[in-house]
Design a protein around this motif. Structure first.
Motif, PDB file in Angstrom:
ATOM      1  N   VAL A  10       0.837  -1.201   0.000  1.00 11.89           N
ATOM      2  CA  VAL A  10       0.000   0.000   0.000  1.00 11.89           C
ATOM      3  C   VAL A  10       0.873   1.253   0.000  1.00 11.89           C
ATOM      4  O   VAL A  10       1.963   1.267   0.588  1.00 11.89           O
ATOM      5  CB  VAL A  10      -0.954   0.024   1.212  1.00 11.89           C
ATOM      6  N   PRO A  11       0.406   2.325  -0.647  1.00 10.27           N
ATOM      7  CA  PRO A  11       1.125   3.606  -0.615  1.00 10.27           C
ATOM      8  C   PRO A  11       0.830   4.317   0.698  1.00 10.27           C
ATOM      9  O   PRO A  11      -0.030   5.204   0.778  1.00 10.27           O
ATOM     10  CB  PRO A  11       0.548   4.352  -1.829  1.00 10.27           C
ATOM     11  N   ASN A  12       1.516   3.913   1.758  1.00 10.90           N
ATOM     12  CA  ASN A  12       1.105   4.325   3.103  1.00 10.90           C
ATOM     13  C   ASN A  12       1.131   5.836   3.314  1.00 10.90           C
ATOM     14  O   ASN A  12       0.387   6.374   4.144  1.00 10.90           O
ATOM     15  CB  ASN A  12       1.948   3.629   4.170  1.00 10.90           C
ATOM     16  N   GLN A  13       1.967   6.578   2.557  1.00 10.17           N
ATOM     17  CA  GLN A  13       2.036   8.021   2.782  1.00 10.17           C
ATOM     18  C   GLN A  13       0.805   8.763   2.263  1.00 10.17           C
ATOM     19  O   GLN A  13       0.690   9.976   2.468  1.00 10.17           O
ATOM     20  CB  GLN A  13       3.309   8.598   2.166  1.00 10.17           C
ATOM     21  N   LEU A  14      -0.114   8.061   1.626  1.00  8.89           N
ATOM     22  CA  LEU A  14      -1.368   8.692   1.213  1.00  8.89           C
ATOM     23  C   LEU A  14      -2.415   8.652   2.319  1.00  8.89           C
ATOM     24  O   LEU A  14      -3.532   9.133   2.146  1.00  8.89           O
ATOM     25  CB  LEU A  14      -1.907   8.027  -0.052  1.00  8.89           C
ATOM     26  N   GLY A  15      -2.069   8.079   3.458  1.00  9.09           N
ATOM     27  CA  GLY A  15      -2.935   8.157   4.624  1.00  9.09           C
ATOM     28  C   GLY A  15      -3.906   7.009   4.788  1.00  9.09           C
ATOM     29  O   GLY A  15      -4.086   6.174   3.897  1.00  9.09           O
TER      30      GLY A  15
END
Length: 341
Positions: free
Chosen positions: A313-318
């Motif tokens: 998952v692109p975790n920095q997108l929240g």
């Protein structure tokens, strides 16, 4: 496909568009995303471990916090670099986290990937013995760790302070069953066979540090079959588990299109490169409308051969964005793989 989980690399930093700007953000959002994932029916919450980087590092405080906030979801790592670990202290921490979770810990470990620090493990106090390579040291640490979590004696008792006990003392606490929930992150077919012989589950990522010229998913499917054959030949009494990781990015609205349309063009095929002087093959990303993703993943032979799929998952997108992403996948993609809540 029996289980679907997410895998977060735990990045944090003040970059443009980041919703995960500090280490506290990364940790607290990791907990919140795990809670949201459990509510969606997702089966696992896994976290990558890196040192000297703005990513998740020591995983056990995070895993324990998630365990205390959830009741069903598996919690784990993908993977812990065993070059850096004190095997006995890690055995204590792992057992404690597993007990808090009620036996839900699925611990991925390996030799590890390249780290930002030059000889970073030596800064932690661990150096290969004469004649050893880094991989040998990681396997030595692994051997001690796995022995410790089975309850084997690890230190000589002092009768003066051990109630008169003699012999070797095991680490405490112990968590029965944890030894069967250790996974080896194998980057090659050879290491997958080695893991099978020792009775560790197989965790295979979007990278293999070898290349035979065939598509990534076919090479990974071959790795999985060799693992299963070696497991059967070893005669272990319990069934093995196999996970594969994939970057799956559904596009369902303008926000998704803004973030991922470029990835569809850039990352939609395998890539071949060099890591630590070794040719490596990287698996492609799956990007597009959910029905298109379902068709592609159904044709991925390694996904079909595994029992667990970990979605990076692109975790920095929240949290909210990633909960939406996971919800789209479990609702519109995963059923085509035979998965159900």
């Amino acid at each position: 496909m029996e289980r679907i989980g997410f895998l977060s690399f735990g990045h944090w930093g003040p970059g443009q568009g980041s919703r995960t700007r500090t280490a506290a953000d990364a940790l607290l959002q990791g907990i919140d995303l795990s809670v949201a994932a459990e509510e969606l029916g997702v089966d696992g919450a896994f976290f990558r471990v890196h040192h000297f980087a703005r990513q998740q590092a020591s995983p056990f405080p995070l895993l324990s916090a998630i365990a205390a906030r959830t009741s069903r979801i598996e919690i784990g790592t993908g993977v812990i670099d065993m070059r850096y670990e004190n095997p006995l202290y890690m055995a204590e921490e792992a057992a404690a986290a597993d007990l808090i979770s009620g036996g839900r810990l699925q611990l991925g470990i390996s030799r590890g990937s390249p780290e930002p620090a030059l000889e970073g493990a030596s800064a932690f106090g661990y150096r290969p013995e004469p004649g050893e390579a880094d991989a040998d040291m990681a396997r030595r640490h692994t051997e001690v760790f796995r022995k410790a979590i089975t309850g084997a004696g690890m230190a000589q008792a002092d009768p003066r302070y051990a109630g008169g006990a003699t012999g070797l003392l095991p680490i405490q606490p112990q968590s029965p069953g944890l030894a069967e929930r250790i996974w080896w992150g194998a980057g090659t077919r050879k290491t997958a066979v080695w893991a099978a012989k020792l009775g560790m589950n197989l965790m295979s990522s979007t990278l293999l540090t070898e290349d035979t010229g065939v598509p990534f998913h076919e090479l990974q499917a071959e790795q999985i079959q060799l693992f299963r054959d070696a497991w059967a030949a070893a005669g272990h009494p319990h069934a093995p588990r196999v996970s594969v990781s994939r970057s799956v990015l559904p596009i369902v609205d303008e926000e998704d299109n803004y973030y991922f349309a470029g990835s569809a063009l850039r990352d939609g095929r395998d890539q071949v490169g060099v890591i630590d002087g070794t040719t490596a093959r990287f698996g492609k990303s799956y990007v597009g409308p959910p029905d298109h993703l379902a068709e592609q993943l159904a044709a991925d032979t390694a996904v079909q051969a595994a029992d667990t799929l970990l979605l990076t998952v692109p975790n920095q997108l929240g949290v909210d964005f990633n909960a939406k992403l996971l919800g789209t996948i479990v609702e519109h993609v995963a059923p085509a793989l035979g998965w159900s809540r």
